[in-house]
Write a protein that holds these residues in place. Structure first.
Motif, PDB file in Angstrom:
ATOM      1  N   ASP A  97       0.836  -1.201   0.000  1.00 35.75           N
ATOM      2  CA  ASP A  97       0.000   0.000   0.000  1.00 35.75           C
ATOM      3  C   ASP A  97       0.871   1.253   0.000  1.00 35.75           C
ATOM      4  O   ASP A  97       1.015   1.946   1.011  1.00 35.75           O
ATOM      5  CB  ASP A  97      -0.939  -0.014   1.210  1.00 35.75           C
ATOM      6  CG  ASP A  97      -1.969   1.114   1.148  1.00 35.75           C
ATOM      7  OD1 ASP A  97      -2.072   1.770   0.091  1.00 35.75           O
ATOM      8  OD2 ASP A  97      -2.661   1.325   2.157  1.00 35.75           O
ATOM      9  N   SER A  99       2.226   4.750  -2.573  1.00 35.83           N
ATOM     10  CA  SER A  99       1.882   5.611  -3.697  1.00 35.83           C
ATOM     11  C   SER A  99       2.457   5.055  -4.995  1.00 35.83           C
ATOM     12  O   SER A  99       3.615   4.625  -5.042  1.00 35.83           O
ATOM     13  CB  SER A  99       2.421   7.023  -3.450  1.00 35.83           C
ATOM     14  OG  SER A  99       2.119   7.866  -4.539  1.00 35.83           O
ATOM     15  N   GLN A 154     -11.945   0.272   1.024  1.00 34.95           N
ATOM     16  CA  GLN A 154     -12.165   1.113   2.198  1.00 34.95           C
ATOM     17  C   GLN A 154     -10.883   1.431   2.959  1.00 34.95           C
ATOM     18  O   GLN A 154     -10.798   2.474   3.615  1.00 34.95           O
ATOM     19  CB  GLN A 154     -13.150   0.427   3.148  1.00 34.95           C
ATOM     20  CG  GLN A 154     -14.556   0.292   2.598  1.00 34.95           C
ATOM     21  CD  GLN A 154     -15.440  -0.590   3.458  1.00 34.95           C
ATOM     22  OE1 GLN A 154     -15.105  -0.892   4.608  1.00 34.95           O
ATOM     23  NE2 GLN A 154     -16.562  -1.027   2.912  1.00 34.95           N
ATOM     24  N   ASN A 155      -9.885   0.551   2.878  1.00 31.99           N
ATOM     25  CA  ASN A 155      -8.737   0.681   3.773  1.00 31.99           C
ATOM     26  C   ASN A 155      -7.414   1.035   3.105  1.00 31.99           C
ATOM     27  O   ASN A 155      -6.476   1.431   3.801  1.00 31.99           O
ATOM     28  CB  ASN A 155      -8.562  -0.613   4.573  1.00 31.99           C
ATOM     29  CG  ASN A 155      -9.683  -0.830   5.570  1.00 31.99           C
ATOM     30  OD1 ASN A 155      -9.680  -0.253   6.653  1.00 31.99           O
ATOM     31  ND2 ASN A 155     -10.653  -1.650   5.197  1.00 31.99           N
ATOM     32  N   ALA A 156      -7.308   0.881   1.796  1.00 32.90           N
ATOM     33  CA  ALA A 156      -6.058   1.257   1.130  1.00 32.90           C
ATOM     34  C   ALA A 156      -5.867   2.768   1.235  1.00 32.90           C
ATOM     35  O   ALA A 156      -6.780   3.538   0.935  1.00 32.90           O
ATOM     36  CB  ALA A 156      -6.084   0.822  -0.324  1.00 32.90           C
ATOM     37  N   LYS A 157      -4.697   3.174   1.652  1.00 29.94           N
ATOM     38  CA  LYS A 157      -4.444   4.597   1.874  1.00 29.94           C
ATOM     39  C   LYS A 157      -3.735   5.268   0.705  1.00 29.94           C
ATOM     40  O   LYS A 157      -3.945   6.450   0.436  1.00 29.94           O
ATOM     41  CB  LYS A 157      -3.631   4.777   3.153  1.00 29.94           C
ATOM     42  CG  LYS A 157      -4.388   4.371   4.418  1.00 29.94           C
ATOM     43  CD  LYS A 157      -3.525   4.554   5.650  1.00 29.94           C
ATOM     44  CE  LYS A 157      -4.337   4.319   6.928  1.00 29.94           C
ATOM     45  NZ  LYS A 157      -4.931   2.976   6.974  1.00 29.94           N
ATOM     46  N   GLN A 158      -2.870   4.542   0.000  1.00 32.23           N
ATOM     47  CA  GLN A 158      -2.089   5.166  -1.065  1.00 32.23           C
ATOM     48  C   GLN A 158      -2.201   4.432  -2.401  1.00 32.23           C
ATOM     49  O   GLN A 158      -2.213   5.063  -3.452  1.00 32.23           O
ATOM     50  CB  GLN A 158      -0.612   5.236  -0.654  1.00 32.23           C
ATOM     51  CG  GLN A 158      -0.358   6.064   0.602  1.00 32.23           C
ATOM     52  CD  GLN A 158       1.123   6.166   0.909  1.00 32.23           C
ATOM     53  OE1 GLN A 158       1.895   6.758   0.152  1.00 32.23           O
ATOM     54  NE2 GLN A 158       1.533   5.572   2.029  1.00 32.23           N
TER      55      GLN A 158
END
Length: 255
Positions: free
Chosen positions: A132, A134, A152-156
């Motif tokens: 996860d 960028s 719902q939970n992946a941030k990048q």
């Protein structure tokens, strides 16, 4: 017609499903035939193998009927149950709120967290923490429990939802995705089938999900019957036997 008393557990099956199955002398089981270790059809001999194939046969044996396997999938099994194409869906179905709203789930017999799968040549992904980030593209299959969790939970990372007949493997091999997310059974299949694949496990379980079977809503006695069957196979050793035979012992629930 009066209630029909049938084991296991002396459950009264008066919603009609058990009576229908025994009258037809056939148990119709929806499966996903691409689920390695669970309900997998081998393309070489076209035989079905897996822990839930064994469990379906055990259930049919207990009911003294034959078993008929009906191809289904995660996106379609709830519609198939509603349309009465099968009596039960048995292919390690993850228990989610969305599914519970549509169908009744049995007691779980398996529990698995998430695993990443990438290529052996992808030097940028060495651990779970590398997923996860960028610029990463992570693939999930539509209809699996990985889809809502990662969205719902992946941030990048970008999450790409794969709709069959497209496959997660193709996305990774083509370079359109850096890795895909799956569960323990499918990660085993990747290692068995593909020499390019490398599994990326988390240090601790991520999104562990209970897996069980599913039946159409409105059949409490049929649901109770199947739950009694699961408990019976846990007590008499058949569940563990099926887990060992299909390399699912690490995720089987025995208590």
């Amino acid at each position: 017609m009066g209630a029909l008393l049938i084991s296991p557990g002396n459950v009264y099956a008066n919603d009609g499903r058990v009576e229908k199955i025994t009258s037809a002398k056939k148990l119709r089981v929806c499966i996903w035939p691409a689920y390695y270790g669970i309900t997998f059809r081998n393309n070489r001999d076209f035989q079905l193998r897996g822990i839930d194939i064994d469990m379906a046969k055990y259930l049919a044996d207990d009911m003294k009927v034959t078993v008929s396997f009906i191809d289904s999938s995660f996106p379609s099994f709830m519609d198939d149950l509603d349309a009465d194409k099968c009596d039960i869906a048995m292919f390690a179905i993850g228990q989610t709120e969305a599914r519970r709203a549509r169908v009744d789930m049995t007691e779980p017999h398996l529990r698995s967290g998430m695993y990443g799968v990438t290529t052996k040549t992808n030097s940028a992904i060495q651990s779970w923490d590398d997923l996860d980030k960028s610029g990463r593209v992570l693939a999930v299959q539509k209809g699996t429990v990985m889809e809502p969790y990662m969205l719902q939970n992946a941030k990048q990372a970008e999450i790409r939802v794969i709709v069959p007949p497209a496959t997660r493997e193709e996305e990774v091999l083509s370079g359109r995705a850096d890795a895909f997310l799956t569960d323990y059974p499918y990660s085993r299949w990747m290692l068995v089938q593909h020499d390019w694949a490398r599994v990326v496990p988390p240090l601790s379980p991520v999104n562990p999900v209970d897996y069980g079977f599913a039946v159409k809503k409105g059949q409490p006695e049929w649901l109770a019957y199947v739950n009694a069957f699961i408990r019976k196979t846990r007590a008499d050793g058949r569940l563990l036997k099926a887990a060992k035979a299909n390399d699912m012992e690490p995720i089987v629930i025995l208590k």
